[in-house]
Design an enzyme around this catalytic site. Structure first.
Site, mmCIF file in Angstrom:
data_model
loop_
_atom_site.group_PDB
_atom_site.id
_atom_site.type_symbol
_atom_site.label_atom_id
_atom_site.label_comp_id
_atom_site.label_asym_id
_atom_site.label_seq_id
_atom_site.Cartn_x
_atom_site.Cartn_y
_atom_site.Cartn_z
ATOM 1 N N GLU A 364 0.552 -1.129 0.140
ATOM 2 C CA GLU A 364 0.018 0.009 -0.225
ATOM 3 C C GLU A 364 0.167 1.827 -0.292
ATOM 4 O OE1 GLU A 364 -3.925 1.268 -0.194
ATOM 5 O OE2 GLU A 364 -4.044 -0.899 -0.150
ATOM 6 N N SER A 367 7.314 2.929 2.900
ATOM 7 C CA SER A 367 7.438 3.977 3.908
ATOM 8 C C SER A 367 8.198 5.171 3.194
ATOM 9 C CB SER A 367 9.018 3.952 4.854
ATOM 10 O OG SER A 367 8.001 2.665 5.783
#
Length: 379
Positions: A364, A367
């Site tokens: 998704e 970082s």
């Protein structure tokens, strides 16, 4: 901003926690070791509305909002991240169907997914294109009978166990992100091929696969939303998806802290429990503080998504995912340290939590991507 759980919220939380204790934890180690997909647990979880809880009531779902779904996800991952991932991802792609799909798609597939009879996938990433969604190369060429899909998708959750899913493909290849369309693609079509990816570091109970579409034909009615608008449609769900991943990370971190607390209370060295040593006390205090900070940020992100402010939702969802994922790995690492040598082997679950937590920093949006998004919103 403080978040006070309502009685209804606490009831949801407690119900999932009991399910996790009674149904998930006893079999978690075995599913991790053999990498088996927990289909029976998925069906059982569906009986309690824990599978795709966001599906509307009219399609046999629980009709939960994002905040409630986040509570479910957190508790599933607290019980076990691998099985929590398998159960919690059974409705991948259904948000796209709910918002942009035709009524026949919803009536045919949403009840089956909500009831645990079927699972869905969302095929976006490709071998050469992960974070760069606009660069996908899978093609959908129009002909008299509909569309013909060709291409390869990689890292697809539920790839070998799903019955249907959403596939992103280029319908106008020269238009970049402006030429992507979303398609509803059942997995039993001729030319739909999958190969399971077995050598995962963590969340081994969750199915992951390479998906190949080789002259897969779908009718024109299988277009979800509008032709060439798939990228923009997809953008609607990144904030909610990242918030859900943040709740996964919070659940994994809490599981690691729970295990560390139990071990610190039972393990003795130098004539006392190790939890009585200040060095261990400080570790536990920092772990708990970071988890609570991550949880608060995740709950705020869910609230912002529900409030409908797109800019704030995007910023807080990325902040929540970044902070929760980074600290989930740190907390799991410290949990191993609290266990000492015992934490380095599979006799205790903390080594599993460490492996499982690591994925939350990747999918998704990595970082690094989250930092880009946050900086863009700030500047």
């Amino acid at each position: 901003m403080a978040f006070q759980l309502s009685d209804e919220h606490r009831a949801i939380q407690q119900a999932v926690r009991e399910f996790g204790e009674n149904e998930i934890k006893p079999v978690a180690k075995q599913h991790d070791q053999d990498g088996s997909y927990p289909i029976e647990l998925r069906k059982k979880a569906a009986e309690f509305d824990f599978v795709a809880p966001h599906i509307p009531l009219e399609y046999d779902g629980a009709g939960m909002d994002l905040f409630e779904a986040v509570l479910v996800t957190e508790e599933l991952w607290r019980a076990d991240p691998g099985i929590g991932s398998a159960v919690g991802s059974a409705g991948f792609g259904t948000n796209m169907i709910i918002k942009y799909g035709d009524e026949w798609m919803k009536e045919e597939w949403l009840p089956k997914i909500a009831n645990g009879e079927a699972a869905s996938y969302s095929a976006i990433s490709e071998p050469a294109h992960g974070s760069n969604v606009a660069g996908i190369e899978t093609r959908a060429e129009k002909d008299d009978d509909g569309y013909v899909l060709n291409g390869t998708k990689m890292w697809i959750t539920n790839g070998t166990v799903a019955d249907v899913g959403v596939m992103m493909a280029k319908t106008s290849p020269d238009e970049g992100h402006r030429g992507i369309t979303a398609f509803l693609v059942p997995t039993d079509l001729d030319g739909f091929k999958t190969e399971k990816i077995d050598n995962k570091l963590g969340i081994r109970a969750s199915d992951l696969a390479e998906v190949i579409v080789d002259d897969v034909r779908v009718p024109e009615e299988n277009v979800i939303g509008e032709v060439d608008k798939g990228f923009y449609q997809l953008m609607d769900f990144f904030a909610s998806g990242r918030t859900r991943v943040a709740s996964q990370a919070v659940g994994a971190a809490q599981a690691a802290l729970d295990a560390a607390l139990d071990y610190a209370d039972e393990r003795e060295q130098f004539g006392q429990k190790i939890g009585e040593f200040q060095a261990i006390e400080h570790k536990l205090a920092e772990m708990a503080t970071n988890i609570e900070a991550a949880r608060s940020l995740t709950y705020r992100a869910a609230s912002q998504v529900e409030n409908g402010d797109d800019d704030l939702a995007a910023k807080f969802a990325s902040m929540a995912k970044l902070f929760a994922a980074e600290h989930a790995v740190d907390v799991a690492d410290e949990a191993i340290q609290v266990h000492g040598g015992a934490g380095y082997v599979s006799d205790h679950p903390v080594e599993r939590y460490y492996r499982d937590a690591r994925i939350t920093k990747i999918y998704e949006g990595t970082s690094e991507i989250q930092k880009n998004i946050i900086a863009d919103r700030l500047l």
